[in-house]
Scaffold this motif. Structure first.
Motif, short mmCIF file in Angstrom:
data_model
loop_
_atom_site.label_atom_id
_atom_site.label_comp_id
_atom_site.label_asym_id
_atom_site.label_seq_id
_atom_site.Cartn_x
_atom_site.Cartn_y
_atom_site.Cartn_z
N CYS A 10 -4.68 -3.94 3.30
CA CYS A 10 -4.18 -2.91 4.22
C CYS A 10 -2.65 -2.92 4.30
O CYS A 10 -2.07 -2.43 5.27
CB CYS A 10 -4.77 -3.15 5.61
SG CYS A 10 -6.56 -3.01 5.66
N ALA A 11 -2.00 -3.42 3.28
CA ALA A 11 -0.54 -3.58 3.30
C ALA A 11 0.18 -2.25 3.54
O ALA A 11 1.15 -2.21 4.30
CB ALA A 11 -0.06 -4.21 1.99
N GLU A 12 -0.29 -1.19 2.93
CA GLU A 12 0.38 0.10 3.09
C GLU A 12 0.28 0.61 4.53
O GLU A 12 1.27 1.07 5.11
CB GLU A 12 -0.20 1.14 2.12
CG GLU A 12 0.49 2.47 2.17
CD GLU A 12 1.96 2.43 1.74
OE1 GLU A 12 2.69 3.39 2.07
OE2 GLU A 12 2.38 1.44 1.10
N GLU A 13 -0.90 0.50 5.13
CA GLU A 13 -1.10 0.92 6.52
C GLU A 13 -0.26 0.08 7.47
O GLU A 13 0.33 0.59 8.43
CB GLU A 13 -2.57 0.87 6.90
CG GLU A 13 -3.45 1.91 6.24
CD GLU A 13 -3.91 1.54 4.84
OE1 GLU A 13 -3.48 0.50 4.30
OE2 GLU A 13 -4.71 2.31 4.28
N ILE A 14 -0.18 -1.22 7.19
CA ILE A 14 0.62 -2.12 8.03
C ILE A 14 2.09 -1.75 7.91
O ILE A 14 2.82 -1.71 8.91
CB ILE A 14 0.37 -3.59 7.64
CG1 ILE A 14 -1.07 -3.99 7.99
CG2 ILE A 14 1.37 -4.52 8.31
CD1 ILE A 14 -1.50 -5.32 7.43
N ARG A 15 2.55 -1.48 6.68
CA ARG A 15 3.95 -1.12 6.46
C ARG A 15 4.31 0.17 7.21
O ARG A 15 5.35 0.25 7.87
CB ARG A 15 4.22 -0.93 4.97
CG ARG A 15 5.68 -0.65 4.64
CD ARG A 15 5.88 -0.24 3.18
NE ARG A 15 5.18 0.98 2.84
CZ ARG A 15 5.59 2.21 3.19
NH1 ARG A 15 6.67 2.38 3.92
NH2 ARG A 15 4.90 3.28 2.84
N ILE A 16 3.43 1.17 7.15
CA ILE A 16 3.68 2.45 7.84
C ILE A 16 3.75 2.24 9.35
O ILE A 16 4.64 2.78 10.02
CB ILE A 16 2.61 3.48 7.44
CG1 ILE A 16 2.78 3.87 5.98
CG2 ILE A 16 2.67 4.70 8.35
CD1 ILE A 16 1.62 4.68 5.41
N PHE A 17 2.83 1.45 9.90
CA PHE A 17 2.86 1.17 11.33
C PHE A 17 4.13 0.40 11.71
O PHE A 17 4.78 0.72 12.71
CB PHE A 17 1.62 0.37 11.76
CG PHE A 17 1.70 -0.10 13.18
CD1 PHE A 17 1.58 0.81 14.23
CD2 PHE A 17 1.91 -1.43 13.49
CE1 PHE A 17 1.67 0.39 15.56
CE2 PHE A 17 2.00 -1.86 14.80
CZ PHE A 17 1.88 -0.95 15.83
N ALA A 18 4.51 -0.59 10.91
CA ALA A 18 5.69 -1.39 11.21
C ALA A 18 6.95 -0.52 11.19
O ALA A 18 7.83 -0.68 12.04
CB ALA A 18 5.83 -2.54 10.21
N GLU A 19 7.02 0.42 10.24
CA GLU A 19 8.18 1.32 10.19
C GLU A 19 8.24 2.18 11.45
O GLU A 19 9.31 2.42 12.00
CB GLU A 19 8.11 2.21 8.95
CG GLU A 19 8.49 1.51 7.67
CD GLU A 19 8.38 2.41 6.46
OE1 GLU A 19 8.12 3.63 6.60
OE2 GLU A 19 8.54 1.88 5.35
N CYS A 20 7.09 2.67 11.90
CA CYS A 20 7.04 3.48 13.11
C CYS A 20 7.46 2.66 14.33
O CYS A 20 8.20 3.14 15.18
CB CYS A 20 5.63 4.05 13.30
SG CYS A 20 5.45 5.03 14.80
N ALA A 56 6.17 2.20 21.50
CA ALA A 56 5.41 2.13 20.25
C ALA A 56 3.93 2.37 20.49
O ALA A 56 3.24 2.92 19.62
CB ALA A 56 5.62 0.78 19.58
N THR A 57 3.44 2.00 21.65
CA THR A 57 2.03 2.20 21.98
C THR A 57 1.65 3.67 21.87
O THR A 57 0.59 4.00 21.34
CB THR A 57 1.74 1.70 23.41
OG1 THR A 57 2.10 0.32 23.48
CG2 THR A 57 0.29 1.87 23.78
N LYS A 65 -4.89 4.03 12.13
CA LYS A 65 -5.18 3.93 10.70
C LYS A 65 -5.13 2.48 10.23
O LYS A 65 -5.97 2.05 9.43
CB LYS A 65 -4.19 4.77 9.90
CG LYS A 65 -4.41 6.25 10.05
CD LYS A 65 -3.39 7.05 9.27
CE LYS A 65 -3.59 8.54 9.48
NZ LYS A 65 -2.57 9.33 8.76
N MET A 66 -4.16 1.73 10.74
CA MET A 66 -4.04 0.32 10.37
C MET A 66 -5.28 -0.46 10.85
O MET A 66 -5.89 -1.20 10.09
CB MET A 66 -2.78 -0.28 10.98
CG MET A 66 -2.60 -1.76 10.69
SD MET A 66 -1.20 -2.49 11.55
CE MET A 66 -1.77 -2.46 13.25
#
Length: 89
Positions: free
Chosen positions: A29-39, A47-48, A57-58
Motif C-alpha cells: 500500500c506504499a502508493e496510498e500511504i504516500r498520497i495520504f502522507a502528502e495530504c 488532516a482528519t 483509500k489507504m
C-alpha cells in the motif's frame, strides 16, 4: 484459517514475524500511504477532514492486504531468513 507453518514460535519470534507482515502490507500500500502522507503534511487536526478520502483509500488498501495469506508469507520469509543465517554460521 490455520497457518501453513504450524510450528509455535516464542513471543519475540512472533513479534519479528509481525514486523515482517506489517512491512509487507505497508509495501503493498506504499502508493496510498504516500498520497495520504502528502495530504497530511503540514496539517495537524485539519488532516482528519482535509484528507478523509486519502485516509479512506489507504485504510481500505491495508485492510484488503491484511490477510492470512500475507501473514503466512511473512512467517515463511522469517523461516527462510533464519535458515539462511544458520547456513552462514
Amino acid at each position: 484459517l490455520p497457518s501453513r507453518n504450524p510450528l509455535p514460535l516464542s513471543a519475540s519470534q512472533e513479534g519479528q514475524v509481525r514486523d515482517l507482515y506489517y512491512a509487507r502490507v505497508r509495501g503493498l500500500c506504499a502508493e496510498e500511504i504516500r498520497i495520504f502522507a502528502e495530504c497530511a503534511r503540514g496539517r495537524t487536526v485539519t488532516a482528519t477532514w482535509a484528507c478523509r478520502t486519502e485516509r479512506g483509500k489507504m485504510n481500505k488498501c491495508m485492510v484488503a492486504n491484511a490477510t492470512q495469506e500475507n501473514h503466512d508469507a511473512a512467517r515463511e520469509e522469517w523461516f527462510r531468513q533464519r535458515m539462511e543465517k544458520k547456513k552462514q554460521k
